[in-house]
Design a protein around this motif. Structure first.
Motif, short mmCIF file in Angstrom:
data_model
loop_
_atom_site.label_atom_id
_atom_site.label_comp_id
_atom_site.label_asym_id
_atom_site.label_seq_id
_atom_site.Cartn_x
_atom_site.Cartn_y
_atom_site.Cartn_z
N GLY A 39 5.36 7.24 -5.83
CA GLY A 39 4.58 8.06 -6.71
C GLY A 39 4.76 9.53 -6.36
O GLY A 39 4.32 10.26 -7.17
N LEU A 40 5.63 10.14 -5.43
CA LEU A 40 5.82 11.37 -4.85
C LEU A 40 6.85 11.81 -5.84
O LEU A 40 6.93 13.20 -6.07
CB LEU A 40 6.23 11.35 -3.52
CG LEU A 40 5.29 10.87 -2.17
CD1 LEU A 40 5.83 11.00 -1.09
CD2 LEU A 40 3.84 11.82 -2.66
N PHE A 41 7.61 11.05 -6.61
CA PHE A 41 8.70 11.74 -7.35
C PHE A 41 9.04 10.98 -8.61
O PHE A 41 9.82 10.94 -9.47
CB PHE A 41 9.74 11.57 -6.62
CG PHE A 41 10.32 10.39 -6.05
CD1 PHE A 41 11.16 9.25 -6.61
CD2 PHE A 41 10.27 10.27 -4.39
CE1 PHE A 41 11.44 8.29 -6.07
CE2 PHE A 41 10.58 9.06 -3.92
CZ PHE A 41 11.10 7.94 -4.65
N MET A 42 7.93 10.01 -9.08
CA MET A 42 7.91 9.45 -10.59
C MET A 42 6.50 9.04 -11.00
O MET A 42 5.70 9.29 -10.09
CB MET A 42 8.80 8.20 -10.36
CG MET A 42 8.09 7.08 -9.54
SD MET A 42 9.21 5.53 -9.52
CE MET A 42 10.92 6.10 -9.05
N PRO A 43 6.29 8.92 -12.26
CA PRO A 43 5.14 8.66 -12.68
C PRO A 43 4.48 7.51 -12.12
O PRO A 43 5.08 6.54 -11.59
CB PRO A 43 5.36 8.36 -14.15
CG PRO A 43 6.62 8.95 -14.44
CD PRO A 43 7.53 8.77 -13.24
N ASN A 44 3.06 7.65 -12.06
CA ASN A 44 2.35 6.59 -11.27
C ASN A 44 2.57 5.11 -11.65
O ASN A 44 2.58 4.35 -10.97
CB ASN A 44 0.83 6.78 -11.31
CG ASN A 44 0.41 8.03 -10.33
OD1 ASN A 44 1.25 8.51 -9.58
ND2 ASN A 44 -0.45 8.90 -10.78
N SER A 45 2.60 4.99 -13.08
CA SER A 45 2.82 3.66 -13.49
C SER A 45 4.06 2.80 -13.11
O SER A 45 4.17 1.82 -12.82
CB SER A 45 2.76 3.66 -15.21
OG SER A 45 3.66 4.47 -15.76
N GLU A 46 5.36 3.97 -13.40
CA GLU A 46 6.60 3.48 -12.62
C GLU A 46 6.46 2.93 -11.15
O GLU A 46 7.10 2.13 -10.74
CB GLU A 46 7.55 4.30 -13.09
CG GLU A 46 7.78 4.35 -14.67
CD GLU A 46 9.12 5.42 -14.87
OE1 GLU A 46 9.83 5.65 -13.90
OE2 GLU A 46 9.05 5.88 -16.17
N ALA A 47 5.77 4.04 -10.63
CA ALA A 47 5.80 3.89 -9.09
C ALA A 47 5.12 2.48 -8.65
O ALA A 47 5.54 1.83 -7.64
CB ALA A 47 5.14 4.95 -8.36
N ALA A 48 3.96 2.23 -9.22
CA ALA A 48 3.20 0.96 -8.99
C ALA A 48 4.12 -0.31 -9.22
O ALA A 48 3.86 -1.36 -8.36
CB ALA A 48 1.87 0.92 -9.79
N PHE B 59 0.85 -1.22 0.09
CA PHE B 59 0.05 -0.07 -0.17
C PHE B 59 0.94 1.25 -0.15
O PHE B 59 0.37 2.26 -0.70
CB PHE B 59 -0.81 0.08 1.39
CG PHE B 59 -1.67 1.35 1.55
CD1 PHE B 59 -2.70 1.65 0.66
CD2 PHE B 59 -1.53 1.99 2.55
CE1 PHE B 59 -3.34 2.98 0.72
CE2 PHE B 59 -2.12 3.10 2.90
CZ PHE B 59 -3.05 3.48 1.75
N LEU B 60 1.80 1.26 0.80
CA LEU B 60 2.80 2.66 0.79
C LEU B 60 3.80 2.74 -0.01
O LEU B 60 4.17 3.71 -0.35
CB LEU B 60 3.15 2.63 2.55
CG LEU B 60 2.18 2.58 3.59
CD1 LEU B 60 2.88 2.55 4.55
CD2 LEU B 60 1.50 3.96 3.45
N LEU B 61 4.37 1.69 -0.39
CA LEU B 61 5.46 1.92 -1.16
C LEU B 61 5.25 2.82 -2.62
O LEU B 61 6.08 3.32 -2.96
CB LEU B 61 6.32 0.57 -1.58
CG LEU B 61 7.03 0.07 -0.40
CD1 LEU B 61 7.89 -1.45 -0.56
CD2 LEU B 61 8.16 0.91 -0.02
N PRO B 62 4.18 2.19 -3.27
CA PRO B 62 3.84 2.54 -4.38
C PRO B 62 3.45 4.28 -4.45
O PRO B 62 3.75 5.00 -5.05
CB PRO B 62 2.69 1.95 -4.97
CG PRO B 62 2.68 0.66 -4.58
CD PRO B 62 3.33 0.86 -3.16
N TYR B 63 2.60 4.40 -3.22
CA TYR B 63 2.22 6.03 -2.77
C TYR B 63 3.59 6.66 -2.72
O TYR B 63 3.73 7.67 -3.18
CB TYR B 63 1.50 5.80 -1.87
CG TYR B 63 1.26 7.07 -1.10
CD1 TYR B 63 0.31 8.01 -1.58
CD2 TYR B 63 1.84 7.88 -0.10
CE1 TYR B 63 -0.30 9.15 -1.08
CE2 TYR B 63 1.71 9.11 0.45
CZ TYR B 63 0.72 9.77 -0.12
OH TYR B 63 0.42 11.19 0.19
N PHE B 64 4.50 6.07 -1.91
CA PHE B 64 5.88 6.80 -1.76
C PHE B 64 6.69 7.07 -3.14
O PHE B 64 6.84 8.19 -3.31
CB PHE B 64 6.86 6.06 -0.79
CG PHE B 64 8.16 6.47 -0.56
CD1 PHE B 64 8.46 7.53 0.20
CD2 PHE B 64 9.18 5.71 -1.09
CE1 PHE B 64 9.80 8.08 0.24
CE2 PHE B 64 10.72 6.26 -1.11
CZ PHE B 64 10.72 7.42 -0.44
#
Length: 306
Positions: free
Chosen positions: A266-275, A259-264
């Motif tokens: 996502g603060l400094f990279m595109p959402n697809s890469e963050a996920a 839950f938290l790592l993709p959100y983290f």
């Protein structure tokens, strides 16, 4: 990210953790008393799920299915112990691994032969089908809270059984010196069968309760078994308290990590890469936690009998 969503994920982590505890408690009990590596423990999880789904479908009662899951898993565990496991106690761990891996294949193919390859579905009972309100207005399923409650009740029951009863005294003695309790006239074979059946019943209960949250299918126990082994290594092999603490730690780490790592990220990279990156790191996180714990406490968090 809202507080409500965070509370919901924490509850999901607790629910996942207590489900792992039901698996890990039986696994660590069997290893602690018998010194047996049982790779087929996940198959008993599957047996409980299929028994519950079948009986619930035939009778319309989830509760009868739950009783059936305990009975079927315990009976399967006792039968396996008598016919197969009893011949492995004096063998080395490699023989135990090979024999119990063969049992996985037998259980999987036998279940597929009886029930087919299509999944079964288990409905949540009407009594537990509602939801409760969380702070902030969100709702959380009552059934998942019930799973948490069952896990806590089982933990208390195991504590009382192991620490306060004559059977528990014999189990603790079997962990410490099996030759001595045999010399005192205790039937060590019967004790081992009871312990194995108890561990199998706990796995069957976990399978039945999880079956209402996901599909019941062949092979469903193997992914859970891997995490159960991680739990008992973290908590300490042979420790029920360690299994409980380790299960909650793994459940929260797994759930909150996803839950938290993709959100983290996502603060400094595109959402697809963050996920993608967050999901990959989250799957590694529990093994990183295990490595860190073992680096400082190679025996795990708690000693056997704790």
């Amino acid at each position: 990210m809202s507080l409500t969503l965070l509370i919901e994920q924490i509850l999901n982590g607790l629910q996942f953790g207590v489900m792992l505890f039901l698996m890990a408690a039986g696994l660590t009990l069997i290893f602690g008393v018998m010194g047996l590596i049982n790779l087929a423990h996940g198959s008993l999880f599957m047996v409980g799920a299929f028994a519950c789904a079948t009986v619930a479908a035939a009778t319309g009662s989830f509760w009868l299915g739950l009783v059936a899951s305990l009975a079927a898993a315990a009976a399967a565990g006792a039968l396996v112990e008598i016919l197969v496991i009893r011949r492995l106690y004096e063998r080395d761990h490699l023989d135990q691994v090979l024999a119990t891996f063969a049992l996985i294949l037998i259980f999987s193919e036998g279940t597929r032969w009886v029930f087919g390859s299509f999944p079964l579905y288990l409905d949540i009972p009407q009594l537990l089908s509602g939801a409760v309100h969380l702070p902030g207005g969100a709702q959380y399923p009552i059934y998942r809270l019930a799973v948490i409650g069952v896990g806590i009740a089982v933990a208390i029951g195991l504590y009382l059984l192991i620490g306060k009863t004559r059977l528990g005294m014999r189990i603790r003695a079997g962990e410490s010196d099996r030759e001595m309790i045999g010399a005192l006239g205790i039937d060590i074979g019967t004790l081992y069968t009871l312990v194995f059946a108890l561990g199998a019943a706990l796995a069957g209960l976990a399978g039945a309760m999880v079956g209402a949250l996901q599909s019941v299918q062949v092979g469903m126990g193997e992914p859970v078994l891997i995490l159960a082994f991680v739990v008992i290594v973290i908590g300490g092999i042979g420790s029920i308290k360690g299994a409980l603490i380790g299960s909650i730690l793994v459940g929260l780490t797994e759930t909150l990590g996803r839950f938290l790592l993709p959100y983290f990220f996502g603060l400094f990279m595109p959402n697809s890469e963050a996920a993608t990156i967050g999901a990959a790191l989250a799957s590694m996180l529990i093994y990183i936690v295990m490595a860190l714990i073992l680096a400082f406490r190679p025996q795990g968090l708690f000693a056997a009998n704790a």
